[in-house]
Design an enzyme around this catalytic site. Structure first.
Site, short mmCIF file in Angstrom:
data_model
loop_
_atom_site.label_atom_id
_atom_site.label_comp_id
_atom_site.label_asym_id
_atom_site.label_seq_id
_atom_site.Cartn_x
_atom_site.Cartn_y
_atom_site.Cartn_z
CG HIS A 70 41.52 43.61 42.99
ND1 HIS A 70 40.55 43.75 42.02
CD2 HIS A 70 41.38 44.67 43.81
CE1 HIS A 70 39.86 44.86 42.24
NE2 HIS A 70 40.34 45.43 43.32
CE LYS A 119 44.35 36.14 29.53
NZ LYS A 119 43.23 36.44 30.40
NE ARG A 120 48.19 41.95 35.33
CZ ARG A 120 48.13 41.41 36.54
NH1 ARG A 120 49.16 41.48 37.36
NH2 ARG A 120 47.05 40.80 36.96
CE LYS A 179 47.24 37.81 34.27
NZ LYS A 179 45.79 38.03 34.46
CB THR A 236 37.90 42.47 33.45
OG1 THR A 236 39.28 42.81 33.44
CG2 THR A 236 37.36 42.57 34.87
CE LYS A 279 37.94 44.91 29.71
NZ LYS A 279 39.33 45.09 30.17
C1 26V Z 1 50.52 41.38 41.41
C2 26V Z 1 51.63 40.62 41.54
C3 26V Z 1 52.78 41.22 42.20
C4 26V Z 1 53.80 40.22 42.61
C5 26V Z 1 54.03 39.18 41.55
C6 26V Z 1 52.81 38.45 41.18
C7 26V Z 1 51.65 39.32 41.04
C8 26V Z 1 50.53 38.84 40.43
C9 26V Z 1 49.42 39.60 40.31
C10 26V Z 1 49.41 40.87 40.80
C11 26V Z 1 48.21 41.70 40.64
C12 26V Z 1 47.38 41.75 41.84
C13 26V Z 1 46.18 42.58 41.72
C14 26V Z 1 45.47 42.47 40.39
O1 26V Z 1 45.77 43.17 39.45
N1 26V Z 1 44.48 41.61 40.32
C15 26V Z 1 43.63 41.47 39.15
O2 26V Z 1 42.46 42.23 39.42
C16 26V Z 1 41.50 42.13 38.36
C17 26V Z 1 40.37 43.06 38.72
O3 26V Z 1 39.70 42.59 39.84
C18 26V Z 1 41.06 40.70 38.20
O4 26V Z 1 40.15 40.63 37.13
C19 26V Z 1 42.25 39.81 37.92
O5 26V Z 1 41.85 38.46 37.88
C20 26V Z 1 43.31 40.00 38.98
O6 26V Z 1 44.51 39.32 38.65
#
Ligand code: 26V
Length: 802
Positions: A346, A534-535, A540, A642, A646
């Site tokens: 992801h 969003k987060r 982003k 996602t 929406k």
């Molecule tokens: C985790 C971390 C942890 C360390 C700091 C930076 C960072 C950045 C992002 C994440 C999340 C990683 C996994 C995640 O949530 N990915 C999201 O998954 C969604 C579903 O597939 C996708 O639509 C998003 O684009 C993606 O960011």
């Protein structure tokens, strides 16, 4: 259970009195919510039992979706709709003078996730059940979900979230199905029938208790299961400090981890991961073996999906069970294991790729570590077979290297399928981030573009729009979302476009009311609602949005002839508690809001709103009211997104980069119906590889950029002292890693175009309609059918019919 509203009322009133010992007039909204919830859950159990029996009886292949996050939101209304009793219940409640909206507010969001990854898991469960597919979720029952956010003087404050405070009606505790999970201790070897065997001794056991939640399919009898595990202390053991044991055990499922980079609590996070997979595998195998199945054929009857790398320890855990508990030899155990698991990636952000230091891993999970070591040795040997002497390549691909276990490498080696979540993301994985693995295992890689359940995000969240759609094209789209295409026939239909207009206005008025209640701010429903929810993360680029707002503000201040269609900029975002930069951006949005919202010069022109505590239920209020959807990540960084889908489904137009699923949204909506700007992923990656970007040049050569960047630190912003230097530095001293200044002019230009296009109401409504019509492709039903056919090899009633 009840055939009409009168029937329902009788059941409801009787149950309310029995549960609370109160008469109806004495009852509170909360009493009413829990009464209704209990009735509905019991109603569900009939089909729940039936579904399980059917799966057992038919010997259908089962899928288990392992995920550390499930962001479910509220379930009451969705369950009522899926069960097909919404109208009866609503009418019955109305007769009693109860407003369903009001009692729905009593339901806490199940917020067991950070963002897209967790919400995707929830959408997938809905699609699995609605397509009659045998797919179940396995997760953790965190006592506290993602923190509750308050904004105090512009700063984010985190409070522990309390979704279980009043109990949760949708779960059923199953203590008789509890299992033990072992940590610490050491491994002993011994000989049995001439074979070297291992056992884990002196370990500390933790009891994993399952809480099952029914997953109700849309107007079908299928009810699948989401099994969430809770950690409880094991029974008394002599010589153990039981108070300490209790504390340490309960800590395992106490909190959902926010996704930041910080190291503290790492052992606990690894414990959570192993706890989830060990408990889940035990229960999966128990149910499999109870059907008198042969352990040697496991992969023919079960697929286990690994949602990102968090549950990857399921791979060595299954190896351990097959080797140590079933006595299989390594080769066969590996064959079964690597044909059972499939893995989804992801993110390509390197800081988000999980790596565990051996010094943490080995003592906590000694037997699992041994097995990972053996997997690594054999994997490296097979690499050596193909690339003899290429040490460099082998080192880069190894599962353990430099004192760390690389979870993504373990996932790829131990799975038969590796997928990305949008076409561009999968290409980047294949050609760049995971290129060496792609060269070695090209057949494992595939794309599965994400989707969202249209039943929650359109049917439930936007009932007025659903009705307008159904009036136009019939209700088939609810079962076959691709049928939304039928709306194309109404492109020139003024009456229909006017209906769309009315619905959007209605939703905007509702949101305006909510903003007034929550933020004390009056916003104009006639203005463009421009939304970024969003987060909060640097990639982003909420920063690009907010700097652009500042720029518009400057234009109004400096040029009395400047004008534009009024806009309300709406933000919602949580920042990870340890992610200080992200928190500064929240503070910046708040400062810009203060500046803009109080200045008479831009009164009636721009407003900025930060809605606190962004979560699923708030998204359901905001998205239907949006005109513009901000999807402005630095190209190549957003795996899919996602939220973008929406918004599209609710008729908002995307302002976005060619990143993630935006690329596919463009294909479906056509270039005239989306606002694309900025660097492409290739251009971004070229800059990263070869250099050549100097943010300072953009600062010096573009007056508008210079002005907004300076305003971060020159006192323009209210209480800015000391706050925004870090942001200023990130843009200039640190050369603007996310290309905010590089994309600024292009963003401002496309925003101007969007504003102008909005003034042509009929034209805008037509674009909006084309977006809704094209959004069916982004239903998670389509995604899940692809997973079912290409990866899991499962069929359900729905698929068999075809
Ligand atoms: C985790 C971390 C942890 C360390 C700091 C930076 C960072 C950045 C992002 C994440 C999340 C990683 C996994 C995640 O949530 N990915 C999201 O998954 C969604 C579903 O597939 C996708 O639509 C998003 O684009 C993606 O960011």
């Amino acid at each position: 259970m009840f055939s009409d509203k009168n029937d329902f009322k009788e059941v409801f009133l009787k149950r309310l009195e029995m549960m609370y010992g109160k008469t109806f007039p004495e009852s509170t909204s909360r009493d009413q919510y829990f009464t209704l919830g209990n009735i509905i859950r019991e109603y569900i159990s009939i089909n729940w039992i039936g579904t399980n029996e059917q799966y057992r009886f038919n010997n259908q292949k089962q899928v288990y979706y392992l995920s550390i996050e499930f962001l479910l939101g509220r379930l009451l209304r969705q369950n009522l709709m899926n069960l097909g009793i919404y109208e009866i219940v609503e009418a019955g409640l109305n007769d009693l003078g109860i407003d369903l909206d009001e009692i729905e507010e009593e339901e806490a969001d199940a917020g067991l996730g950070n963002g897209g990854l967790g919400r995707l898991a929830a959408c997938f469960l809905d699609s699995l059940a609605s397509l009659d597919l045998p797919g179940h979720g396995c997760g953790i029952r965190y006592k506290h979900g993602l923190f509750e956010q308050k904004i105090v003087k512009g700063f984010q404050v985190e409070l522990p979230e309390q979704w279980l405070r009043h109990g949760h009606v949708w779960e059923v505790r199953k203590p008789d199905l509890a299992v033990e999970v072992l940590f610490w201790g050491r491994v002993e070897s011994f000989k049995e029938n001439g074979h070297l065997k291992f056992r884990h001794v002196d370990a500390e056991g933790v009891t994993a208790v399952p809480y099952d939640m029914p997953v109700v399919g849309y107007q079908t009898s299928t009810v699948n299961t989401l099994r969430l595990w809770s950690a409880e202390p094991s029974s008394y053991q002599a010589g153990r400090d039981m108070m300490k044991h209790k504390r340490e055990t309960e800590a395992i499922t106490e909190f959902l981890y926010p996704d930041d980079t910080h190291d503290e609590g790492k052992t606990l996070r690894l414990k959570q991961q192993y706890f989830l997979v060990s408990a889940s595998l035990r229960s999966i195998l128990r149910s499999y073996l109870s059907r008198k199945r042969d352990i040697h054929e496991l992969h023919d009857h079960i697929s286990i999906h690994i949602n990102d790398t968090h549950p990857v320890l399921a791979i060595p855990e299954l190896m351990r069970i097959l080797l140590d508990e079933h006595g299989l030899d390594w080769e066969e155990a590996w064959e079964i294991t690597s044909r059972t698991f499939a893995y989804t990636n992801h993110t390509t952000l390197s800081e988000a790729l999980e790596r565990w230091p051996v010094r943490i891993f080995e003592p906590l999970l000694p037997r699992i570590f041994m097995i990972v070591n053996e997997i690594n040795e054999r994997f490296c040997q097979s690499l050596w077979g193909k690339y003899p002497g290429d040490w460099n390549r082998i080192e880069q691909m190894a599962i353990i290297s430099h004192g760390e276990v690389k979870m993504a490498h373990l996932a790829i080696a131990g799975s038969f399928s590796v997928n990305g979540v949008a076409a561009i993301h999968t290409e980047i994985l294949k050609q760049r981030e995971m290129n060496l693995f792609y060269q070695f295992y090209p057949e494992k890689f595939n794309n599965k573009t994400n989707g969202i359940t249209h039943r929650r995000w359109l049917l439930k969240a936007n009932q007025p729009l659903s009705k307008v759609v159904t009036n136009a094209i019939g209700s088939e789209w609810i079962h076959q979302p691709e049928k939304l295409q039928g709306l194309h026939a109404f492109r020139e239909d003024r009456m229909f476009l006017e209906e769309l207009h009315k619905v959007k206005n209605h939703k905007k008025q509702q949101l305006a009311q909510k903003i007034l209640e929550q933020n004390g701010l009056r916003v104009d429903p006639e203005s463009i609602f421009d939304v970024q929810i969003k987060r909060l993360h640097a990639y982003k680029r909420q920063l690009l949005n907010v700097l652009h707002i500042l720029h518009l503000y400057n234009r109004f201040r400096e040029d009395s002839s400047f004008d534009m269609h009024p806009r309300t900029f709406i933000f919602g975002a949580k920042a990870s508690p340890g992610y200080f930069y992200a928190k500064k951006i929240i503070k910046l949005i708040d400062s810009v809001a203060k500046l803009v919202n109080h200045d008479p010069v831009v009164k009636g022109r721009i407003k900025v709103v930060f809605m606190e505590n962004y979560r699923v239920s708030l998204a359901e209020d905001i998205i239907p009211a949006a005109d513009i959807s901000e999807q402005i990540s630095t190209a190549s960084k957003e795996a899919s997104g996602t939220g973008n889908m929406k918004f599209m489904m609710n008729g908002a137009l995307t302002v976005g980069t060619l990143d993630g699923a935006n690329v596919e949204i463009l294909e479906k909506s056509g270039p005239e119906n989306i606002f694309i700007f900025g660097l492409t992923a290739e251009e971004v990656m070229k800059y990263y590889a070869e250099g050549g970007y100097y943010s300072m040049e953009y600062y010096h050569h573009d007056e508008h950029i210079k002005q907004v960047v300076n305003q971060l630190i020159d006192g323009t912003l209210p209480d800015s002292a000391d706050h925004f230097e870090e942001i200023f530095d990130s843009l200039l001293t640190e050369n603007d890693q996310y290309f905010v200044l590089r994309d600024f002019a292009s963003y401002a230009a496309i925003q101007e175009k969007a504003g102008k296009d909005y003034e042509d109401t009929a034209g805008w409504l037509q674009k909006s309609l084309i977006n809704i019509a094209g959004s069916g492709h982004f239903s998670s039903d389509r995604t899940i059918k692809e997973y079912a056919a290409d990866i899991w090899g499962i069929t359900g009633k729905e698929l068999m019919k075809k």
